[in-house]
Design an enzyme around this catalytic site. Structure first.
Site, mmCIF file in Angstrom:
data_model
loop_
_atom_site.group_PDB
_atom_site.id
_atom_site.type_symbol
_atom_site.label_atom_id
_atom_site.label_comp_id
_atom_site.label_asym_id
_atom_site.label_seq_id
_atom_site.Cartn_x
_atom_site.Cartn_y
_atom_site.Cartn_z
ATOM 1 C CG ASP A 1 72.625 19.361 37.233
ATOM 2 O OD1 ASP A 1 72.318 19.426 36.030
ATOM 3 O OD2 ASP A 1 72.004 19.955 38.132
ATOM 4 C CG ASP B 1 70.688 19.810 31.935
ATOM 5 O OD1 ASP B 1 69.854 18.887 31.998
ATOM 6 O OD2 ASP B 1 70.504 20.921 32.460
ATOM 7 C CD GLU B 2 69.058 16.383 35.960
ATOM 8 O OE1 GLU B 2 69.480 16.078 37.083
ATOM 9 O OE2 GLU B 2 67.999 17.014 35.774
#
Length: 368
Positions: free
Chosen positions: A14, A108-109
């Site tokens: 993350d 983003d993850e």
């Protein structure tokens, strides 16, 4: 004898305050300052906040006006999704150097299954550390990671040592980790569910584990069985490199509240066209049209209709949305309208995951 679940080595990576961190990276003058991505103007909603802004209580999905009251020194910057996507692709290429089993959740993850990895490395913890090092060296950004035997625990763990840290929950520690976990930390337990659990005397994983499956089924419906299993370390969902989309949507927040349905029709036409464009781009169609209405008092209402055929045409989507709009009187003036398509023709390709029987236990001997 209990059946033993195969143990996997799962990493959840993350990025730390991704959008805000990208802005601070590209503009050194923003480093160390409280910034919000998006949220400018009278009706703006924040997409992301830097850690400096979070200290004041500023967070994503918050109105820009409220954020500014909490943090008068807040700096608003415009979103640049092309830039975020560019960096996200670089990060994903790093992941693929270690395994092809990468399941992105957003820009983003992502989840990575490194049980069998390209480096032949036995330690998932060291792989996560190396991935985080490379992300920093190649992009200038920091990431956090959670490492464990399944996706659920890895995702929970990735939040423990943020920012720029990681946490490993070894197989032998899984059950104790889950028992000690605050119920609010359970992925899938939102604010409303947490309040309901508090009322039922459930504050930790240990409290949840003490409840029989019949009780959880009765109180939480289909989710009850999910809670019953995850608190016992059982979560069989595999890392899927190609996630199948289950819904697709578009929405608009207006600069001025709309009080007349006539004015809303023009907005709905543009939204329907955007939904149709996205459906066509993704080569999918759907049967269920849902109209989302957010009123000026921030209350939310949804109205849905399922058609007997799959559709992606903008005119049909618009006509269905109009029907839903006129279905009932509006409660107040409207600040947001959205249209989503679900029941997509991708769902027949989804493989339903069978939950393991109650006597399945977690294999604890594994090198992490």
């Amino acid at each position: 004898m209990d059946e033993l679940l195969p143990i996997r080595k799962i990493i959840h990576v993350d990025m730390d305050a991704f959008y805000a961190s990208v802005e601070q990276l590209d503009d050194p003058e923003l480093k160390g300052k409280p910034i919000a991505v998006g949220g400018g103007g009278k009706r703006g909603v924040i997409s992301a906040a830097s850690y400096e802004a979070r200290k004041f209580g500023v967070k994503s999905a918050m109105s820009g006006r409220l954020a500014e009251k909490l943090c008068p020194e807040l700096i608003f910057v415009k979103t640049r999704f092309d830039r975020y996507r560019e960096i996200s692709n670089k990060i994903r290429s790093i992941f693929l150097d270690y395994t092809d089993l990468v399941e992105p959740l957003s820009l983003d993850e992502a989840y990575l299954d490194v049980t069998q990895n390209k480096k032949g490395h036995p330690s998932a913890s060291l792989i996560a550390k190396d991935i985080r090092r490379r992300i920093f060296e190649e992009t200038g950004l920091t990431a956090s990671a959670g490492i464990s035997v399944n996706k659920f625990i890895a995702k929970v763990a990735s939040d423990y040592n943020k920012p720029n840290g990681q946490k490993t929950v070894n197989p032998e520690d899984v059950l104790q980790f889950l028992e000690d976990l605050d119920i609010r930390k359970f992925y899938g337990v939102g604010k409303v569910t947490a309040e309901k659990m508090y009322q039922l005397g459930i504050f930790t994983g240990k409290d949840l584990k003490a409840k029989p499956i019949e009780f959880l089924d009765d109180k939480f419906g289909k989710s009850g069985r999910y809670y019953y299993h995850v608190v016992r370390g059982i979560h069989t969902s595999e890392v899927k490199p190609n996630r199948i989309r289950k819904s697709l949507a578009a929405e608009r927040t207006f600069s001025e509240n709309l009080s007349s349905e006539i004015f809303m029709l023009e907005k709905l036409e543009h939204i329907a066209e955007e939904v149709s464009r996205r459906l066509t781009k993704s080569n999918v169609a759907g049967k269920t049209v849902t109209l989302k209405i957010k009123y000026s008092d921030f209350t939310l209402q949804t109205r849905s209709k399922t058609l007997p055929y799959f559709l992606s045409d903008a005119s049909v989507i618009l006509e269905t949305a109009k029907e839903l709009l006129y279905q009932d009187n509006l409660k107040n003036s409207v600040r947001l309208l959205g249209i989503s398509m679900s029941n997509l023709n991708t769902e027949d390709r989804l493989k339903k995951e069978e939950l393991p029987p109650k006597d399945v236990s977690v294999q604890l001997r594994f090198e992490f």
